[in-house]
Design an enzyme around this catalytic site. Structure first.
Site, PDB file in Angstrom:
ATOM      1  N   GLY A   1      -7.874  -0.171 -31.494  1.00 18.19           N
ATOM      2  CA  GLY A   1      -7.169   0.081 -30.766  1.00 18.19           C
ATOM      3  C   GLY A   1      -7.029  -0.545 -29.349  1.00 18.19           C
ATOM      4  CG  ASP A   2      -7.273  -0.043 -26.525  1.00 29.71           C
ATOM      5  OD1 ASP A   2      -5.353   0.923 -25.982  1.00 29.71           O
ATOM      6  OD2 ASP A   2      -8.196   0.198 -26.018  1.00 29.71           O
TER       7      ASP A   2
ATOM      8  CE  LYS B   1      -2.204  -0.586 -32.023  1.00 30.44           C
ATOM      9  NZ  LYS B   1      -2.895  -0.802 -30.966  1.00 30.44           N
TER      10      LYS B   1
ATOM     11  N   GLY C   1      -0.717   3.589 -25.770  1.00 29.10           N
ATOM     12  CA  GLY C   1      -0.137   2.948 -24.881  1.00 29.10           C
ATOM     13  C   GLY C   1      -0.010   1.785 -24.788  1.00 29.10           C
ATOM     14  CG  HIS C   2       1.948   0.524 -28.047  1.00 31.02           C
ATOM     15  ND1 HIS C   2       2.064   0.833 -29.318  1.00 31.02           N
ATOM     16  CD2 HIS C   2      -0.035   0.623 -28.308  1.00 31.02           C
ATOM     17  CE1 HIS C   2       1.281   0.889 -29.902  1.00 31.02           C
ATOM     18  NE2 HIS C   2       0.716   1.468 -29.481  1.00 31.02           N
TER      19      HIS C   2
ATOM     20  CD  GLN D   1      -3.589   6.259 -31.636  1.00 31.83           C
ATOM     21  OE1 GLN D   1      -2.996   6.832 -32.781  1.00 31.83           O
ATOM     22  NE2 GLN D   1      -3.399   6.463 -29.982  1.00 31.83           N
TER      23      GLN D   1
ATOM     24  CB  THR E   1      -1.952   1.527 -21.207  1.00 35.75           C
ATOM     25  OG1 THR E   1      -2.533   0.043 -21.775  1.00 35.75           O
ATOM     26  CG2 THR E   1      -0.890   1.631 -21.151  1.00 35.75           C
ATOM     27  CB  THR E   2      -3.527   6.946 -22.117  1.00 32.95           C
ATOM     28  OG1 THR E   2      -2.600   5.892 -22.994  1.00 32.95           O
ATOM     29  CG2 THR E   2      -3.089   7.986 -21.985  1.00 32.95           C
TER      30      THR E   2
ATOM     31  NE  ARG F   1      -7.995  -0.806 -22.829  1.00 30.25           N
ATOM     32  CZ  ARG F   1      -7.065  -1.358 -22.878  1.00 30.25           C
ATOM     33  NH1 ARG F   1      -7.134  -2.388 -22.382  1.00 30.25           N
ATOM     34  NH2 ARG F   1      -5.617  -0.783 -22.378  1.00 30.25           N
TER      35      ARG F   1
ATOM     36  CE  LYS G   1      -6.355  -8.896 -22.361  1.00 29.13           C
ATOM     37  NZ  LYS G   1      -6.647  -7.504 -21.781  1.00 29.13           N
TER      38      LYS G   1
HETATM   39  P1  IMP Z   1      -7.832  11.361 -28.691  1.00 30.80           P
HETATM   40  O1  IMP Z   1      -7.088  10.481 -29.774  1.00 30.80           O
HETATM   41  O2  IMP Z   1      -7.311  11.149 -27.931  1.00 30.80           O
HETATM   42  O3  IMP Z   1      -8.567  12.639 -29.768  1.00 30.80           O
HETATM   43  O4  IMP Z   1      -8.889  10.218 -28.523  1.00 30.80           O
HETATM   44  C1  IMP Z   1     -10.203  10.231 -29.728  1.00 30.80           C
HETATM   45  C2  IMP Z   1     -10.885   8.455 -29.604  1.00 30.80           C
HETATM   46  O5  IMP Z   1     -10.140   7.897 -30.133  1.00 30.80           O
HETATM   47  C3  IMP Z   1     -10.977   8.491 -28.536  1.00 30.80           C
HETATM   48  O6  IMP Z   1     -12.268   7.295 -27.990  1.00 30.80           O
HETATM   49  C4  IMP Z   1     -10.130   7.770 -26.843  1.00 30.80           C
HETATM   50  O7  IMP Z   1     -10.737   6.924 -26.348  1.00 30.80           O
HETATM   51  C5  IMP Z   1     -10.155   7.247 -28.201  1.00 30.80           C
HETATM   52  N1  IMP Z   1      -8.373   6.574 -28.594  1.00 30.80           N
HETATM   53  C6  IMP Z   1      -7.313   7.146 -28.176  1.00 30.80           C
HETATM   54  N2  IMP Z   1      -5.931   6.673 -28.607  1.00 30.80           N
HETATM   55  C7  IMP Z   1      -6.247   5.569 -28.173  1.00 30.80           C
HETATM   56  C8  IMP Z   1      -5.620   4.488 -28.106  1.00 30.80           C
HETATM   57  O8  IMP Z   1      -4.290   3.970 -27.973  1.00 30.80           O
HETATM   58  N3  IMP Z   1      -6.119   2.993 -27.570  1.00 30.80           N
HETATM   59  C9  IMP Z   1      -8.017   2.617 -27.411  1.00 30.80           C
HETATM   60  N4  IMP Z   1      -8.196   3.642 -27.861  1.00 30.80           N
HETATM   61  C10 IMP Z   1      -7.512   5.312 -27.949  1.00 30.80           C
END
Ligand code: IMP
Length: 430
Positions: free
Chosen positions: A12-13, A16, A40-41, A223, A304-305, A310, A336
């Site tokens: 993720g991140d 996108k 968080g886009h 993600q 972002t959220t 990170r 990046k």
């Molecule tokens: P959840 O989706 O909130 O249940 O989190 C599960 C795992 O996914 C955790 O390690 C979060 O930090 C990670 N995660 C969830 N959404 C994102 C995202 O949009 N970007 C990066 N990591 C994410």
């Protein structure tokens, strides 16, 4: 008919949002297929920075119809905040432009309370979730007691919300967490239902019809591949299908549209992850600070959220090869690249060593990476600031070599390279 899938190839991140924004200029529909407001886009247009958690990033383009697919879990409170933010920026968010799948699931305050209570109970073994109620909402979906957006149209919706909160309270009690009063939740969701009704539709049918009519649909993954419920670093994953094939089930599309689909794997030029879980190429100390940034710029590596710093590391070519296979990536968008300018040398993980053997494929998927030690190839860095470069041939030769090596490892060509947060800071490599 054209389906284009934008999928994160890491944890993720990957950036996108800005890649979706680039492709959306030529698309008709922009559709999110998984996850919820854990995503968080970010899209930067001039001095305006849009941070979108639920609504597909393509909505910023005026001709796009934005879809929230059936694979998503929707928190109406966040959705309304986002709709307001877009309207204040002069972007139309009418029911003609924004359509929500009747089969998407709702997130409620009870899901959020359960998410936090379950994380607290896991203690040291916590996943590091975003606390947005994602896991509990997908749990309800899988155990067939979830609330779908279509339920908002039913006359007994308030009773169902009340039953849902009462049920959640049983678990909260067992976890010794504060319980919720069902009454205000019912009231709030009754009000949400009234406002959301005009936006709820059978989006699967709408997308099918659009594709048949030759329209271009951009499927936006949230993600990344390594957070996928099946193919990620389980159990340190999210609860949805984040991979490109998830776009079919998450939007209600048939296999016919998959033939000839363009699958863009978005890859950050280095590796990052938030939350717990394995990370073989993670770096620490000064190098970590150099890659992460201090947090003063919007593009620094802070969630972002959630705003969490990170974890950062060198690009992992073994995991990238794996992600490309699972997604069927046809081309890469690297983001990046500018952040690496000024580093004397770069390390690229090209294989893992395990019991004296070199591996370039994962024998048991990505869940347990603990037996592996990364094997690095060192490449020369470049001094030049690349943020003003717009043509491939103007990139420093060392940067071209680095990108070329990434393409070799991934087994897919690099088509786009982003060299800064602004919309136009892109190198197109047709
Ligand atoms: P959840 O989706 O909130 O249940 O989190 C599960 C795992 O996914 C955790 O390690 C979060 O930090 C990670 N995660 C969830 N959404 C994102 C995202 O949009 N970007 C990066 N990591 C994410």
């Amino acid at each position: 008919m054209t389906l284009q899938v934008i999928v994160g190839a890491q944890w993720g991140d990957e950036g996108k949002g800005r890649i979706v924004d680039w492709f959306a200029a030529q698309a008709d529909f922009s559709a999110r297929y998984n996850g919820g407001d854990n995503a968080g886009h970010t899209v930067t247009v001039g001095s305006r920075i849009f941070k979108l958690h639920l609504i597909p990033s393509g909505i910023i383009h005026p001709r796009i119809v934005a879809i929230l697919g059936n694979g998503m879990v929707v928190n109406p409170g966040t959705l309304f905040e986002e709709m307001d933010m877009l309207r204040q920026a002069g972007i139309s968010v009418s029911p003609e432009r924004l359509r929500l799948s009747c089969a998407a699931h709702l997130i409620t305050p009870a899901h959020q309370a359960l998410d936090k209570a379950l994380e607290a109970e896991r203690g040291k073994g916590s996943i590091g979730t975003t606390g947005r109620g994602i896991g509990p909402a997908y749990t309800d979906k899988a155990t067939r007691r979830g609330l779908r957006l279509a339920d908002m149209l039913a006359p007994d919706f308030c009773d169902r919300i009340g039953d849902h909160v009462t049920e959640a309270n049983r678990t909260l009690r067992m976890l010794e967490a504060p319980e919720l009063d069902p009454e205000p939740v019912c009231e709030q969701y009754r009000e949400y239902a009234g406002r959301l009704k005009p936006f709820i539709a059978d989006t699967s049918l709408e997308l099918h019809t659009a594709l048949q009519a030759g329209k271009t649909v951009l499927a936006e993954g949230a993600q990344g591949t390594l957070l996928d419920i099946d193919f990620g670093t389980y159990p340190f994953v999210t609860s949805s299908s984040t991979t490109a094939p998830g776009a079919l089930t998450g939007l209600g599309l048939g296999l016919d549209v998959a033939c000839g689909a363009r699958v863009v794997g978005v890859v950050k030029a280095f590796q990052t992850r938030v939350g717990s879980g394995p990370f073989p190429t993670e770096v620490f100390d000064d190098l970590a600070l150099r890659l992460r940034g201090t947090g003063e710029h919007p593009w620094d590596e802070y969630g972002t959220t959630t705003g969490r710093p990170r974890r950062v590391g060198w690009l992992d070519g073994v995991l990238l090869k794996y992600a490309n296979r699972i997604n069927g990536v046809s081309e890469l968008a690297i983001t990046k690249l500018d952040i690496l300018s000024g580093l004397e040398s770069l390390q690229l993980c090209t294989a893992y060593r395990c019991e004296g053997k070199l591996l370039t494929d994962l024998p048991f998927g990505s869940a347990d990476l603990s037996p592996y030690e990364p094997v690095y190839e060192e490449l020369s860095g470049w001094r030049e600031d690349v943020s003003a470069v717009r043509r491939w041939e103007d990139l420093p030769s060392e940067a071209q070599a680095y990108l070329g090596r990434i393409a070799d490892l991934a087994g897919a060509p690099v088509r786009l390279v982003s060299v800064g947060p602004e919309r136009e800071q892109v190198v197109n490599h047709p």
